[in-house]
Design a protein around this motif. Structure first.
Motif, mmCIF file in Angstrom:
data_model
loop_
_atom_site.group_PDB
_atom_site.id
_atom_site.type_symbol
_atom_site.label_atom_id
_atom_site.label_comp_id
_atom_site.label_asym_id
_atom_site.label_seq_id
_atom_site.Cartn_x
_atom_site.Cartn_y
_atom_site.Cartn_z
ATOM 1 N N PRO A 1 14.501 75.423 10.831
ATOM 2 C CA PRO A 1 13.591 75.675 11.890
ATOM 3 C C PRO A 1 12.625 74.968 12.752
ATOM 4 O O PRO A 1 12.433 75.470 14.318
ATOM 5 C CB PRO A 1 13.183 76.805 11.684
ATOM 6 C CG PRO A 1 12.881 76.949 10.312
ATOM 7 C CD PRO A 1 13.961 75.816 9.605
ATOM 8 N N THR A 2 12.210 73.876 12.709
ATOM 9 C CA THR A 2 10.717 73.504 13.120
ATOM 10 C C THR A 2 11.610 72.300 13.638
ATOM 11 O O THR A 2 10.907 71.454 14.460
ATOM 12 C CB THR A 2 9.789 73.193 12.389
ATOM 13 O OG1 THR A 2 10.578 72.352 10.632
ATOM 14 C CG2 THR A 2 9.312 74.400 11.308
ATOM 15 N N CYS A 3 12.090 71.775 12.715
ATOM 16 C CA CYS A 3 13.496 70.512 13.601
ATOM 17 C C CYS A 3 13.858 70.492 14.650
ATOM 18 O O CYS A 3 13.797 69.905 15.899
ATOM 19 C CB CYS A 3 13.701 69.853 11.689
ATOM 20 S SG CYS A 3 14.532 68.022 12.628
ATOM 21 N N ARG A 4 14.935 71.045 14.424
ATOM 22 C CA ARG A 4 16.502 71.125 15.410
ATOM 23 C C ARG A 4 16.791 69.793 16.096
ATOM 24 O O ARG A 4 17.244 70.187 17.137
ATOM 25 C CB ARG A 4 15.608 72.439 16.134
ATOM 26 C CG ARG A 4 15.129 73.911 15.757
ATOM 27 C CD ARG A 4 16.961 74.619 14.933
ATOM 28 N NE ARG A 4 17.584 75.145 15.423
ATOM 29 C CZ ARG A 4 18.808 75.184 15.776
ATOM 30 N NH1 ARG A 4 19.204 74.958 14.122
ATOM 31 N NH2 ARG A 4 19.902 76.240 16.247
ATOM 32 N N ALA A 5 17.024 68.494 14.943
ATOM 33 C CA ALA A 5 17.517 67.515 15.795
ATOM 34 C C ALA A 5 18.689 68.024 15.922
ATOM 35 O O ALA A 5 19.074 67.834 15.090
ATOM 36 C CB ALA A 5 17.102 66.441 14.918
ATOM 37 N N ALA A 6 18.762 67.353 17.010
ATOM 38 C CA ALA A 6 20.673 67.071 17.304
ATOM 39 C C ALA A 6 21.173 65.241 16.364
ATOM 40 O O ALA A 6 20.106 65.017 16.349
ATOM 41 C CB ALA A 6 20.957 66.575 19.157
ATOM 42 N N PHE A 7 22.094 65.880 15.567
ATOM 43 C CA PHE A 7 22.651 65.102 15.065
ATOM 44 C C PHE A 7 24.052 64.711 15.012
ATOM 45 O O PHE A 7 24.295 66.134 15.457
ATOM 46 C CB PHE A 7 22.567 65.020 13.505
ATOM 47 C CG PHE A 7 23.012 65.790 12.945
ATOM 48 C CD1 PHE A 7 23.787 65.860 11.893
ATOM 49 C CD2 PHE A 7 21.834 67.519 13.011
ATOM 50 C CE1 PHE A 7 23.858 66.609 11.182
ATOM 51 C CE2 PHE A 7 22.457 68.460 11.710
ATOM 52 C CZ PHE A 7 23.537 68.708 11.296
ATOM 53 N N PHE A 8 24.789 63.879 14.517
ATOM 54 C CA PHE A 8 26.022 63.465 15.080
ATOM 55 C C PHE A 8 26.616 63.809 13.493
ATOM 56 O O PHE A 8 26.492 62.927 12.430
ATOM 57 C CB PHE A 8 26.616 62.803 15.356
ATOM 58 C CG PHE A 8 27.876 61.873 16.326
ATOM 59 C CD1 PHE A 8 28.868 63.060 17.137
ATOM 60 C CD2 PHE A 8 28.978 61.198 15.533
ATOM 61 C CE1 PHE A 8 29.307 62.689 17.493
ATOM 62 C CE2 PHE A 8 30.304 61.234 15.210
ATOM 63 C CZ PHE A 8 31.129 62.346 16.680
ATOM 64 N N ASP A 9 27.452 64.953 13.329
ATOM 65 C CA ASP A 9 27.832 65.136 11.867
ATOM 66 C C ASP A 9 29.417 64.169 11.756
ATOM 67 O O ASP A 9 30.177 64.789 12.599
ATOM 68 C CB ASP A 9 28.106 66.217 11.925
ATOM 69 C CG ASP A 9 28.377 67.041 10.078
ATOM 70 O OD1 ASP A 9 28.717 66.101 9.335
ATOM 71 O OD2 ASP A 9 29.184 68.196 10.046
ATOM 72 N N THR A 10 29.161 63.262 10.832
ATOM 73 C CA THR A 10 30.840 62.563 11.158
ATOM 74 C C THR A 10 30.776 63.365 9.176
ATOM 75 O O THR A 10 32.017 62.537 8.907
ATOM 76 C CB THR A 10 30.677 60.871 10.027
ATOM 77 O OG1 THR A 10 29.482 60.892 10.063
ATOM 78 C CG2 THR A 10 30.228 60.037 12.394
ATOM 79 N N SER A 11 30.273 64.499 8.693
ATOM 80 C CA SER A 11 31.192 64.342 7.490
ATOM 81 C C SER A 11 32.618 65.012 7.344
ATOM 82 O O SER A 11 32.788 65.359 8.556
ATOM 83 C CB SER A 11 29.810 65.643 6.692
ATOM 84 O OG SER A 11 30.083 66.907 7.084
ATOM 85 N N GLN A 12 33.068 64.868 6.110
ATOM 86 C CA GLN A 12 34.793 65.054 6.580
ATOM 87 C C GLN A 12 34.836 66.923 6.694
ATOM 88 O O GLN A 12 35.928 66.807 7.441
ATOM 89 C CB GLN A 12 35.540 65.024 4.563
ATOM 90 C CG GLN A 12 36.790 64.691 4.786
ATOM 91 C CD GLN A 12 37.362 64.307 3.363
ATOM 92 O OE1 GLN A 12 36.385 64.601 2.681
ATOM 93 N NE2 GLN A 12 38.838 64.465 3.099
#
Length: 191
Positions: free
Chosen positions: A147-158
């Motif tokens: 809840p303090t971060c909420r960074a956008a990231f690109f999920d390439t996990s299967q």
């Protein structure tokens, strides 16, 4: 990293790694590129070495970072992309003179303009943002569950179900908090 500054949080996706130069956006934010030299340092470790950086170029970089974050957040939430963010990303993408080149080892690298300008490096980052936000790469934009971060990231996990921008920071912090909360609720379970 240079003494006195927080470490960079580097990821495998250039655009979202760049947005990570400002972390804990909804808590006590941590600015990882507070000076032009720190932007030079980040660009160098990201394969986009530049010769110099001015304060106005740092401002351009931060504007691009926030625009990518806003557009990536909207895309992750399946909302309309903010037009101002799209405008900044498109402008930065068009302003550089970077070229993709193939190394003898078969890897893609970026060749920046002859003067190795910050604008060239920003165009590479903006082009990467365009590719991930437009859905041209295999993966999914997501937001960190912290809840303090909420960074956008690109999920390439299967499974495309990753919850944290970085398991070693946000994920670990949340697991520790959950563990300690459970210990306070049930102190006899630790024995």
């Amino acid at each position: 990293m240079r003494a006195g500054f927080p470490d960079f949080r580097l990821g495998s996706v250039l655009a979202t790694s760049f947005t990570g130069t400002l972390s804990e956006r909804h808590g006590d934010s941590v600015e990882r590129i507070p000076t032009p030299q720190r932007l030079i340092d980040w660009l160098a470790v990201s394969g986009l070495a530049v010769d110099s950086c001015t304060a106005p170029q740092l401002d351009l970089a931060r504007e691009l970072r926030e625009s990518i974050h806003a557009a990536a957040t909207a895309a992750a939430l399946q909302e309309a992309l903010p037009s101002s963010a799209v405008h900044v990303i498109n402008d930065r993408s068009a302003q550089g003179r970077a070229a993709a080149v193939l190394t003898p080892g078969g890897e893609r690298r970026w060749r920046l303009g002859s003067a190795s300008r910050v604008e060239d490096a920003l165009s590479v980052i903006a082009a990467d943002a365009v590719a991930i936000i437009a859905g041209e790469r295999d993966g999914k934009l997501a937001l960190c569950a912290s809840p303090t971060c909420r960074a956008a990231f690109f999920d390439t996990s299967q499974s495309r179900t990753r919850k944290w921008c970085d398991m070693n920071t946000c994920g670990n912090r949340q697991k520790k908090a959950r563990f300690h909360a459970n210990q306070r609720k049930n102190p006899t379970s630790a024995k």
